[in-house]
Motif scaffolding. Structure first.
Motif, PDB file in Angstrom:
ATOM      1  N   ASN A 197       1.423  66.905  69.313  1.00  0.00           N
ATOM      2  CA  ASN A 197       0.448  67.983  69.497  1.00  0.00           C
ATOM      3  C   ASN A 197      -0.943  67.610  68.988  1.00  0.00           C
ATOM      4  N   GLN A 198      -1.107  66.354  68.492  1.00  0.00           N
ATOM      5  CA  GLN A 198      -2.399  65.920  67.975  1.00  0.00           C
ATOM      6  C   GLN A 198      -3.146  65.004  68.936  1.00  0.00           C
ATOM      7  N   TYR A 199      -2.578  64.694  70.092  1.00  0.00           N
ATOM      8  CA  TYR A 199      -3.265  63.868  71.087  1.00  0.00           C
ATOM      9  C   TYR A 199      -2.747  64.267  72.472  1.00  0.00           C
ATOM     10  N   VAL A 200      -3.530  63.860  73.523  1.00  0.00           N
ATOM     11  CA  VAL A 200      -3.168  64.139  74.913  1.00  0.00           C
ATOM     12  C   VAL A 200      -3.318  62.837  75.689  1.00  0.00           C
ATOM     13  N   GLY A 215      -6.819  61.276  74.658  1.00  0.00           N
ATOM     14  CA  GLY A 215      -7.765  62.123  73.955  1.00  0.00           C
ATOM     15  C   GLY A 215      -7.144  62.585  72.657  1.00  0.00           C
ATOM     16  N   ILE A 216      -7.804  62.312  71.537  1.00  0.00           N
ATOM     17  CA  ILE A 216      -7.287  62.664  70.209  1.00  0.00           C
ATOM     18  C   ILE A 216      -7.974  63.942  69.748  1.00  0.00           C
ATOM     19  N   ARG A 217      -7.165  64.961  69.409  1.00  0.00           N
ATOM     20  CA  ARG A 217      -7.714  66.242  68.971  1.00  0.00           C
ATOM     21  C   ARG A 217      -8.357  66.084  67.606  1.00  0.00           C
ATOM     22  N   MET A 218      -9.591  66.621  67.482  1.00  0.00           N
ATOM     23  CA  MET A 218     -10.335  66.503  66.234  1.00  0.00           C
ATOM     24  C   MET A 218      -9.874  67.581  65.258  1.00  0.00           C
ATOM     25  N   PRO A 219      -9.504  67.192  64.036  1.00  0.00           N
ATOM     26  CA  PRO A 219      -9.057  68.190  63.057  1.00  0.00           C
ATOM     27  C   PRO A 219     -10.231  68.957  62.470  1.00  0.00           C
ATOM     28  N   GLY A 220     -10.007  70.254  62.181  1.00  0.00           N
ATOM     29  CA  GLY A 220     -11.021  71.055  61.514  1.00  0.00           C
ATOM     30  C   GLY A 220     -11.994  71.755  62.440  1.00  0.00           C
ATOM     31  N   ALA A 221     -11.901  71.521  63.751  1.00  0.00           N
ATOM     32  CA  ALA A 221     -12.832  72.161  64.680  1.00  0.00           C
ATOM     33  C   ALA A 221     -12.314  73.551  65.061  1.00  0.00           C
ATOM     34  N   ASP A 222     -13.270  74.473  65.290  1.00  0.00           N
ATOM     35  CA  ASP A 222     -12.876  75.834  65.684  1.00  0.00           C
ATOM     36  C   ASP A 222     -12.188  75.819  67.046  1.00  0.00           C
ATOM     37  N   ALA A 223     -12.820  75.120  68.015  1.00  0.00           N
ATOM     38  CA  ALA A 223     -12.216  74.961  69.346  1.00  0.00           C
ATOM     39  C   ALA A 223     -11.615  73.571  69.454  1.00  0.00           C
ATOM     40  N   GLU A 224     -10.706  73.387  70.397  1.00  0.00           N
ATOM     41  CA  GLU A 224     -10.068  72.090  70.574  1.00  0.00           C
ATOM     42  C   GLU A 224     -11.045  71.119  71.242  1.00  0.00           C
ATOM     43  N   ILE A 225     -11.411  70.082  70.487  1.00  0.00           N
ATOM     44  CA  ILE A 225     -12.295  69.021  70.985  1.00  0.00           C
ATOM     45  C   ILE A 225     -11.544  67.709  70.840  1.00  0.00           C
ATOM     46  N   TYR A 226     -11.649  66.860  71.878  1.00  0.00           N
ATOM     47  CA  TYR A 226     -10.875  65.620  71.894  1.00  0.00           C
ATOM     48  C   TYR A 226     -11.810  64.409  71.891  1.00  0.00           C
ATOM     49  N   LEU A 227     -11.362  63.383  71.181  1.00  0.00           N
ATOM     50  CA  LEU A 227     -12.083  62.112  71.108  1.00  0.00           C
ATOM     51  C   LEU A 227     -11.542  61.178  72.188  1.00  0.00           C
ATOM     52  N   PRO A 228     -12.371  60.728  73.186  1.00  0.00           N
ATOM     53  CA  PRO A 228     -11.871  59.834  74.244  1.00  0.00           C
ATOM     54  C   PRO A 228     -11.602  58.437  73.690  1.00  0.00           C
ATOM     55  N   PHE A 322      -8.270  50.515  64.180  1.00  0.00           N
ATOM     56  CA  PHE A 322      -7.949  51.728  64.930  1.00  0.00           C
ATOM     57  C   PHE A 322      -6.782  52.470  64.269  1.00  0.00           C
ATOM     58  N   GLN A 323      -5.835  51.711  63.721  1.00  0.00           N
ATOM     59  CA  GLN A 323      -4.721  52.348  63.000  1.00  0.00           C
ATOM     60  C   GLN A 323      -5.233  53.050  61.743  1.00  0.00           C
ATOM     61  N   VAL A 324      -6.208  52.441  61.069  1.00  0.00           N
ATOM     62  CA  VAL A 324      -6.820  53.101  59.910  1.00  0.00           C
ATOM     63  C   VAL A 324      -7.506  54.397  60.326  1.00  0.00           C
ATOM     64  N   LEU A 325      -8.187  54.363  61.471  1.00  0.00           N
ATOM     65  CA  LEU A 325      -8.845  55.566  61.979  1.00  0.00           C
ATOM     66  C   LEU A 325      -7.820  56.663  62.282  1.00  0.00           C
ATOM     67  N   LEU A 326      -6.706  56.277  62.897  1.00  0.00           N
ATOM     68  CA  LEU A 326      -5.646  57.256  63.174  1.00  0.00           C
ATOM     69  C   LEU A 326      -5.074  57.840  61.889  1.00  0.00           C
ATOM     70  N   THR A 327      -4.941  56.999  60.874  1.00  0.00           N
ATOM     71  CA  THR A 327      -4.451  57.503  59.583  1.00  0.00           C
ATOM     72  C   THR A 327      -5.412  58.526  58.993  1.00  0.00           C
ATOM     73  N   THR A 328      -6.709  58.306  59.184  1.00  0.00           N
ATOM     74  CA  THR A 328      -7.707  59.276  58.711  1.00  0.00           C
ATOM     75  C   THR A 328      -7.554  60.610  59.445  1.00  0.00           C
ATOM     76  N   PHE A 329      -7.342  60.542  60.772  1.00  0.00           N
ATOM     77  CA  PHE A 329      -7.110  61.764  61.529  1.00  0.00           C
ATOM     78  C   PHE A 329      -5.872  62.504  61.019  1.00  0.00           C
ATOM     79  N   ARG A 330      -4.812  61.746  60.752  1.00  0.00           N
ATOM     80  CA  ARG A 330      -3.582  62.383  60.280  1.00  0.00           C
ATOM     81  C   ARG A 330      -3.798  63.074  58.939  1.00  0.00           C
ATOM     82  N   MET A 331      -4.559  62.446  58.048  1.00  0.00           N
ATOM     83  CA  MET A 331      -4.858  63.077  56.768  1.00  0.00           C
ATOM     84  C   MET A 331      -5.670  64.357  56.963  1.00  0.00           C
TER      85      MET A 331
END
Length: 411
Positions: A197-200, A215-228, A322-331
């Motif tokens: 549920n954190q990516y599409v 598309g990776i869903r950005m955490p903390g945003a009011d609306a669902e915004i995805y990072l291409p 990129f794996q480090v970036l994904l870990t940041t998103f997960r946190m």
């Protein structure tokens, strides 16, 4: 002749010499003496000489007897001494022979014992050597068998790997297959770190017919915004660069590096044009390079990665960062979940607070009732004491009589 004979002859000679000297003196005196007095003197002298001669004979005889006895005793002693020496020699020879026999026997026993011990030691050493040798040989054969098995297994793996490399090379010779390879690796990294549920996958960027790989869903945003996020793999240019590096061609390295940079720059421009579309997406995108070597070549060009980020808002990443970036998103997602849970906890605590106030009111009412009950009990205790004082003069009956007079109505 014995020594005693020589001594006896010497003594006799001395006695004769003395007699001759006395005779000479007598002859000299006979010439000087005259008359009867001289005759008397001569007779006295002759009597003295005869007496001396007799004494000398007796002494000679006694000396001869004494010498004969001494000679016999000496002969006997010498004979006894010879016999004793012979006996001692015989005894010593016998003892030496017995000692030699015992020594030979002991030496024989010692040789036999040493030989027996040496045989036992040799047998023990042979057994231990045999056991150790068999154990070492077994272990060595086992190790060799394991190594041969590992080598055989490794050869099989190498053959499989060679087949896989050939298949991979055939796959990478096709542009569509190279894109599939990068996309598969990108998907594996995302699936390992993020939840579904954190990516599409194949995300629609809001433009007609434009779908980015992920598309990776950005955490903390009011609306669902995805990072291409899009994967690219310029295999031909990268292989040309590797060939130039292996050949040591400086000019070829510079040329192929420039071509590779232009290709990656074209990829970044294409991603910025197609996939960056706020508010459906974030104002930036990710260009994923599926190998660390390719990403390192991009970092080796001074200021190249930073220029892509400034010009196209596209960040170039390799597998590791990129794996480090994904870990940041997960946190970030975990922090959001913790905040949501904290809000729920506060709501629960508010409800508990209201219920606790009600509980306090019930406790206070119960305290009042308990106090009234205590007062009533105190009054009953006072009445009981008054009744006991009034009945103090009444004699108490036995339990059985009391039960007959006052039956228990509870039955």
């Amino acid at each position: 002749m014995a020594v005693s004979d020589y001594i006896l002859i010497g003594l006799l000679g001395l006695a004769l010499v003395g007699i001759l000297m006395l005779a000479r003196k007598m002859a000299a005196l006979s010439g000087k003496l005259e008359g009867a007095e001289a005759q008397n003197q001569l007779m006295q002298i002759e009597a003295g000489l005869r007496y001396m001669n007799e004494q000398a004979g007796e002494r000679e005889k006694a000396i001869r007897e004494e010498f004969r006895g001494n000679r016999e005793e000496l002969t006997k002693a010498i004979t006894q001494l010879g016999e004793t020496v012979r006996k001692l020699g015989a005894d010593q020879s016998t003892q030496q022979q017995q000692f030699r026999d015992k020594l030979d026997e002991k030496m024989k026993e010692l040789r036999q014992e040493n030989s027996q011990k040496l045989d036992e030691m040799r047998k023990t050493v042979d057994e231990k050597l045999q056991t150790t040798l068999e154990k070492r040989l077994s272990e060595s054969f086992k190790t060799v068998s394991e190594r041969l098995e590992q080598v055989h297994k490794g050869l099989g793996e190498m053959q499989t790997l060679a087949t896989g490399v050939g298949d991979l090379k055939r796959v990478l010779t096709n542009v569509k297959s190279r894109g599939t390879f990068g996309e598969v690796q990108l998907e594996l990294l995302i699936q390992d770190v993020l939840t579904p549920n954190q990516y599409v996958a194949n995300y629609d960027c809001g433009r007609k017919g434009t779908h980015v790989e992920f598309g990776i869903r950005m955490p903390g945003a009011d609306a669902e915004i995805y990072l291409p996020v899009d994967a690219k793999f310029p295999t031909e240019d990268y292989e040309r660069l590797l060939a130039a590096v292996e050949a040591g061609d400086t000019d070829g390295i510079a040329t192929t590096q420039k071509l590779l940079a232009n290709r990656v720059k074209g990829f970044a421009k294409d991603i910025a044009t197609k996939y960056i579309n706020p508010p459906y997406t974030t104002p930036s995108a990710i260009l994923f390079l599926p190998t660390e070597g390719l990403y390192a070549e991009m970092l080796r060009i001074p200021g190249f990665v930073e220029s892509l980020q400034r010009e196209f808002n596209v960040t170039v990443t390799g597998p590791t960062n990129f794996q480090v970036l994904l870990t940041t998103f997960r946190m970030g997602f975990q922090q959001m979940a913790m905040q949501e849970h904290a809000q729920e906890v506060w709501k629960v605590l508010g409800a508990v607070k209201g219920e606790f106030e009600k509980y306090g009111e019930q406790i206070a009412a119960m305290g009042k009732n308990v106090k009234a009950m205590e007062n009533h009990i105190d009054k009953l205790e006072t009445r009981k004491n008054q009744m006991l004082r009034a009945l103090k003069s009444v004699e108490q009956v036995e339990d059985g009589t009391a039960q007959n007079l006052l039956p228990d109505d509870t039955d």
